[in-house]
Design a protein around this motif. Structure first.
Motif: not given
Length: 717
Positions: A415-428, A459-469
């Protein structure tokens, strides 16, 4: 205005030297201003902005949609073939190193959702450094660096195409080249010169262009000074150059046309200039005020990008009004009569064609109101389908590597939604794996990955990449953002272009109805003073709002639905209109279209005060301003058409809205609906009761007595 014009004409040399100094300083400022402008369009304080700022501080990346390299393996090979996954990993690692950023791919995650259904096509995401303050319509395009780095490490026989929203929007070739201010202004200037030559039929056509040059360069000087106090968007340079060209020439046209009328009536030298200033000068002041009021909407919005555009927009009419009311009278007094040659067109009197048109409108006023209202209402209804968001990817390029990369994704079922992913920053203290698993099950989410590598956990945080449809600019894409925000634990940041779009629309349009009301009230008061009437300013404000709704409807049809974008520019329907475009179109058109209203109604008021006849006021007013308004609108249209040639889709949409707006306003509204309504309202047009006059601090205008119907003028007045 009489005293002001006498002062200006007594100090001709000082006025000339002052404008010469400002113009020279403007040339120097223009050569230096490019490096002082910013391309940022963030909305401080909004959740997406704060999350993105946190990512930039911790990871040094973000602020734009990623590049999406698409790898197609040779026939007979799949991602499961020996050595392929490792080779893909090396390629994406090389890309991340080349741009000093981070990357994620099938090699890092083993997630089959990053692989097409043919098992030969795979994609990943590459983020460059955090977007900075660099000038230009877009941040530097890293497509070339990524392509070079990855090709050196790809598995043998593999094909690489780098796509993404930025390379698609820059034309698919990754050049990142934007429009050139000088070339766009020169094109608009040449078109304006052709129109002016037709209007005046003499060397006098050069004078409004000279005023425009002085106004534009002085405006750049003021903008240069403004950059020392606040961020100024790079778009301001286009707005100052092209809208400044149109506005300065508009105001010059009004004064020069009136000066020629005074010349034709036998007045000469300073006397002709003073008489022209006494009438046209006042209209120019009110017109400039109306333009500035419309742009106040942008200055008070909580968006630095739009605020700076508003500052630039207010500078344009202010400087133009000052130039037209000071430098132009001096030029006309000193050189006007000598350069108004060879006089291929007469200088005074009402135009026969426009007078005949006005008589026809008065005679068939009910039909004129019905036809023009039907056109405007039909377009306004189309505006109800307006969808705010970035253009969809299939509207950005039709050839080139970026286009081919997108096509490869679609062909393999990604799906072309992967061209506009959503960044999620998980805190410590958060659990990125569990959060990613939860998000991957949401409707509208194609995948959610949480790479366990140093560039994605820090630094105890993590990034998640959400790929929308669905792509982030679509309604479905924005709904996905809302579901993601509702599903993440408290304290988790959600950003990306789609999230930023949601926050932008909320910040800009949340209080827009209240702001629109305040602007309408301020405009009503200004015009009530100008016309000494209650009905004329009310009609002007309401028609302006109807006109703006119609323009939004036209933009929906031309761009969002593709009825004009495809045949004219070869660009598919965008599916949406970028969030900042409607508010900018509103701010500029609200004032620019009011120019024509002031020009026409001021002349009608003058003729009514002279004759006491509404019909004569309409015929004479349109007859004497019709060619002026049409020419001014054509000049502005040519300036906007020049801007629409820019290779950036958002600028094309913006310029199209302005261009269609001035044409619709000068034809359907000012040449048809306005004279028809004034004719219908009769004596009520000119009424200003004593209580209102006291509040406005002007002379009252009692309601004229009822008179027998006047015959419609049959010949030239």
């Amino acid at each position: 205005m009489e005293g002001f014009s006498r002062f200006v004409l007594r100090h001709k040399l000082a006025v000339t030297l002052a404008w010469l100094a400002l113009t020279v300083a403007g040339v120097l400022a223009t050569s230096q201003i490019g490096g002082r402008l910013t391309a940022r369009n963030a909305v401080p304080g909004q959740p997406s902005y704060e999350a993105n700022a946190a990512i930039a501080r911790t990871y040094g990346t973000g602020g734009r949609d990623p590049l999406v390299p698409v790898i197609t393996l040779p026939a007979g090979s799949t991602v499961d073939s020996p050595g392929v996954r490792a080779g893909i990993g090396r390629a994406y690692a090389a890309a991340a190193t080349a741009v000093h950023g981070r990357a994620v791919s099938y090699a890092d995650t083993g997630d089959r959702r990053l692989v097409g259904r043919d098992a030969r096509t795979t994609f990943g995401l590459v983020y460059g450094p955090a977007a900075g303050q660099a000038g230009g319509m877009r941040a530097p395009d890293l497509t070339g660096r990524v392509t070079t780095a990855m090709r050196a490490t790809l598995p043998p026989g593999a094909t690489l195409r780098v796509t993404g929203m930025q390379p698609l929007e820059s034309g698919g070739g990754g050049s990142g080249r934007g429009p050139n201010v000088l070339s766009e202004t020169l094109i608009g200037g040449l078109g304006a010169l052709a129109v002016l030559a037709f209007v005046f039929g003499s060397l006098l056509a050069l004078v409004p262009l000279l005023i425009a040059v002085c106004s534009i360069l002085t405006s750049f000087l003021v903008v240069y000074g403004l950059t020392t106090f606040t961020d100024v968007s790079v778009i301001v340079q286009f707005i100052v150059a092209l809208i400044g060209l149109g506005v300065a020439i508009d105001y010059s046209l009004l004064l020069v046309t009136r000066w020629r009328e005074e010349q034709a009536a036998g007045h000469r030298g300073d006397d002709a200039v003073r008489r022209a200033m006494a009438t046209a000068g006042r209209a120019i002041v009110f017109s400039g005020g109306a333009v500035a009021i419309g742009l106040v909407a942008m200055v008070v919005l909580p968006v630095p990008f739009l605020r700076s555009v508003g500052y630039g927009g207010i500078i344009i009419p202010t400087v133009s009004v000052v130039a037209v009311l000071t430098l132009l009278p001096v030029l006309l007094a000193r050189f006007g009569a000598r350069i108004d040659r060879p006089r291929l067109r007469r200088g005074g009197g009402a135009g026969r064609g426009w007078s005949a048109w006005a008589r026809g409108v008065v005679r068939f006023r009910w039909a004129a109101v019905a036809v023009s209202s039907a056109v405007l209402v039909a377009l306004a209804i189309a505006a109800l389908g307006l969808h705010l968001g970035d253009p969809e990817s299939d509207a950005l390029a039709s050839s080139g590597p970026a286009y081919e990369g997108r096509a490869a994704l679609v062909h393999s079922g990604v799906p072309t939604g992967v061209l506009t992913p959503i960044d999620v920053l998980v805190p410590r203290g958060g659990d990125p794996v569990a959060t990613a698993a939860r998000l991957s099950r949401l409707p509208g989410v194609a995948a959610a990955v949480a790479p366990d590598t140093p560039s994605w956990r820090r630094d105890g945080t993590a990034l998640i990449e959400v790929l929308p449809v669905a792509e982030g600019g679509s309604a479905a894409g924005k709904d996905t953002v809302r579901r993601v925000r509702a599903a993440v634990p408290a304290g988790t940041g959600v950003t990306g272009s789609a999230a930023a779009g949601v926050d932008f629309a909320k910040a800009v349009y949340g209080a827009f109805p209240l702001m629109l009301t305040l602007i309408a009230l301020a405009t009503f008061v200004l015009l009530a003073r100008a016309f000494r009437s209650l009905l004329l300013p009310l009609k002007a404000v309401l028609l302006n709002l109807l006109s703006l709704a119609a323009i939004l409807g036209a933009m929906v049809l031309v761009w969002q639905e593709g009825y004009g974008s495809k045949p004219i520019w070869g660009i598919a329907a965008t599916g949406s209109i970028t969030e900042f475009v409607p508010v900018m179109v509103f701010a500029f058109l609200y004032g620019l279209s009011m120019d024509y209203e002031v020009f026409i109604l001021a002349r009608m008021r003058e003729e009514y005060d002279r004759t006491g006849s509404t019909r004569t006021a309409v015929v004479e007013g349109i007859g004497r301003t019709g060619r002026l308004v049409t020419s001014a609108a054509l000049i502005l249209f040519l300036a906007f058409a020049s801007l629409a040639s820019a290779p950036i889709t958002e600028l094309k949409v913006f310029a199209t809205g302005l261009g269609l707006g001035v044409l619709l306003d000068a034809t359907v509204i000012r040449a048809l609906l306005v004279p028809a309504l004034v004719s219908l309202f009769g004596r009520w047009n000119w009424w200003l009761p004593a209580w209102a006059a006291r509040a406005l601090r002007v002379r009252p205008a009692p309601l004229p007595p009822t008179a027998a119907p006047e015959p419609v003028p049959a010949g030239h007045p």
